[in-house]
Write an enzyme that holds these catalytic residues in place. Structure first.
Site, PDB file in Angstrom:
ATOM      1  CG  ASP A  54      -1.924   0.943   1.286  1.00  0.00           C
ATOM      2  OD1 ASP A  54      -3.649   0.472   1.390  1.00  0.00           O
ATOM      3  OD2 ASP A  54      -1.709   2.303   1.049  1.00  0.00           O
TER       4      ASP A  54
ATOM      5  CG  ASN B 144     -12.994  -1.129   4.102  1.00  0.00           C
ATOM      6  OD1 ASN B 144     -12.556  -1.218   4.916  1.00  0.00           O
ATOM      7  ND2 ASN B 144     -12.546   0.207   2.997  1.00  0.00           N
TER       8      ASN B 144
ATOM      9  CD  GLN C 126     -14.904  -0.665  -2.949  1.00  0.00           C
ATOM     10  OE1 GLN C 126     -16.100  -1.282  -2.426  1.00  0.00           O
ATOM     11  NE2 GLN C 126     -14.106  -1.659  -4.020  1.00  0.00           N
TER      12      GLN C 126
ATOM     13  CG  HIS D  77      -8.667  -3.085  -2.164  1.00  0.00           C
ATOM     14  ND1 HIS D  77      -9.673  -2.027  -2.761  1.00  0.00           N
ATOM     15  CD2 HIS D  77      -8.536  -2.328  -1.484  1.00  0.00           C
ATOM     16  CE1 HIS D  77     -10.259  -1.606  -1.795  1.00  0.00           C
ATOM     17  NE2 HIS D  77      -9.830  -1.255  -0.984  1.00  0.00           N
TER      18      HIS D  77
ATOM     19  CG  HIS E  50      -6.529  -3.139   3.082  1.00  0.00           C
ATOM     20  ND1 HIS E  50      -5.975  -2.042   3.053  1.00  0.00           N
ATOM     21  CD2 HIS E  50      -8.137  -2.557   2.770  1.00  0.00           C
ATOM     22  CE1 HIS E  50      -6.735  -0.593   2.375  1.00  0.00           C
ATOM     23  NE2 HIS E  50      -7.893  -0.967   1.799  1.00  0.00           N
TER      24      HIS E  50
HETATM   25  P1  5GP Z   1     -10.050   1.204   0.690  1.00  0.00           P
HETATM   26  O1  5GP Z   1     -10.284   2.272   1.034  1.00  0.00           O
HETATM   27  O2  5GP Z   1     -10.361   1.434  -0.607  1.00  0.00           O
HETATM   28  O3  5GP Z   1     -10.102  -0.067   1.289  1.00  0.00           O
HETATM   29  O4  5GP Z   1      -8.581   1.436   0.681  1.00  0.00           O
HETATM   30  C1  5GP Z   1      -7.042   1.813  -0.995  1.00  0.00           C
HETATM   31  C2  5GP Z   1      -5.661   1.727  -0.395  1.00  0.00           C
HETATM   32  O5  5GP Z   1      -5.413   1.658  -1.618  1.00  0.00           O
HETATM   33  C3  5GP Z   1      -5.719   2.444   0.389  1.00  0.00           C
HETATM   34  O6  5GP Z   1      -5.199   2.332   1.643  1.00  0.00           O
HETATM   35  C4  5GP Z   1      -4.876   3.616   0.114  1.00  0.00           C
HETATM   36  O7  5GP Z   1      -3.739   4.119   0.353  1.00  0.00           O
HETATM   37  C5  5GP Z   1      -3.995   2.580  -1.394  1.00  0.00           C
HETATM   38  N1  5GP Z   1      -3.527   3.503  -2.859  1.00  0.00           N
HETATM   39  C6  5GP Z   1      -4.847   4.342  -3.393  1.00  0.00           C
HETATM   40  N2  5GP Z   1      -4.035   4.508  -4.511  1.00  0.00           N
HETATM   41  C7  5GP Z   1      -3.089   4.111  -4.881  1.00  0.00           C
HETATM   42  C8  5GP Z   1      -1.446   3.823  -5.421  1.00  0.00           C
HETATM   43  O8  5GP Z   1      -1.993   4.269  -6.366  1.00  0.00           O
HETATM   44  N3  5GP Z   1      -0.687   2.707  -5.272  1.00  0.00           N
HETATM   45  C9  5GP Z   1      -0.322   1.367  -4.326  1.00  0.00           C
HETATM   46  N4  5GP Z   1      -0.219   1.357  -3.869  1.00  0.00           N
HETATM   47  N5  5GP Z   1      -1.298   1.910  -3.019  1.00  0.00           N
HETATM   48  C10 5GP Z   1      -2.448   2.321  -3.615  1.00  0.00           C
END
Ligand code: 5GP
Ligand code: ZN
Length: 137
Positions: A32, A88, A95, A101, A103
């Site tokens: 991440d 999420n 999300q 995805h 985590h």
């Molecule tokens: P969500 O809130 O959708 O469950 O989590 C999305 C995750 O994707 C976040 O923890 C964020 O830091 C990660 N993320 C967003 N954009 C990028 C990216 O360009 N590269 C990587 N490696 N992680 C990302």
């Protein structure tokens, strides 16, 4: 099946760089970019599915064994003391990237990352019973 507007599809296409921890035919595990803790990883299917409900069962069934493998590996290599699996679905659920995805978040004794938490709601017995009638499978 990729989505041109999806940041994870762009990562999977190699259009945006990422730090890749693991890949097989169907999944990629990347670090991440804005981690909760040291070693915070994301498990991504290589095909674009908006969330868990959009995923075929056979693919979804492979996520937890992979999460277990990554978690065990993080425990072994980083010596973390616990692991959160967080997944999420939908904006209201937190999300932000609408490509499924999971985590995998290593946790460390004395670390400063906050707990995965929520505030609590209260219901009367009657309300609980009515909810159960609605959601019983
Ligand atoms: P969500 O809130 O959708 O469950 O989590 C999305 C995750 O994707 C976040 O923890 C964020 O830091 C990660 N993320 C967003 N954009 C990028 C990216 O360009 N590269 C990587 N490696 N992680 C990302
Ligand atoms: Zn995507």
């Amino acid at each position: 099946m990729r989505d041109d507007n999806c940041i994870f599809c762009k990562i999977l296409n190699g259009d945006i760089p990422s730090r890749k921890v693991f890949e097989d035919d169907d999944f990629c595990v990347i670090m991440d970019v804005d981690p909760a803790t040291k070693g915070h990883c994301l498990i991504l299917p290589k095909e674009h599915y908006a969330n868990l409900l959009a995923m075929p069962d056979e693919l979804a069934a492979r996520v937890l064994p992979l999460a277990k493998k990554v978690a065990a590996h993080l425990q072994e290599t980083l010596g973390c003391d616990g692991i959160n699996l967080v997944q999420n679905n939908g904006e209201v659920a937190g999300q932000t990237v609408h490509h499924f995805h999971m985590h995998v978040i290593p946790r460390y004794q004395g670390g400063n990352a906050s707990d995965v938490t929520w505030s609590h709601s209260s219901f009367t017995d009657e309300e609980f019973d009515a909810i159960l009638e609605t959601i019983r499978l």
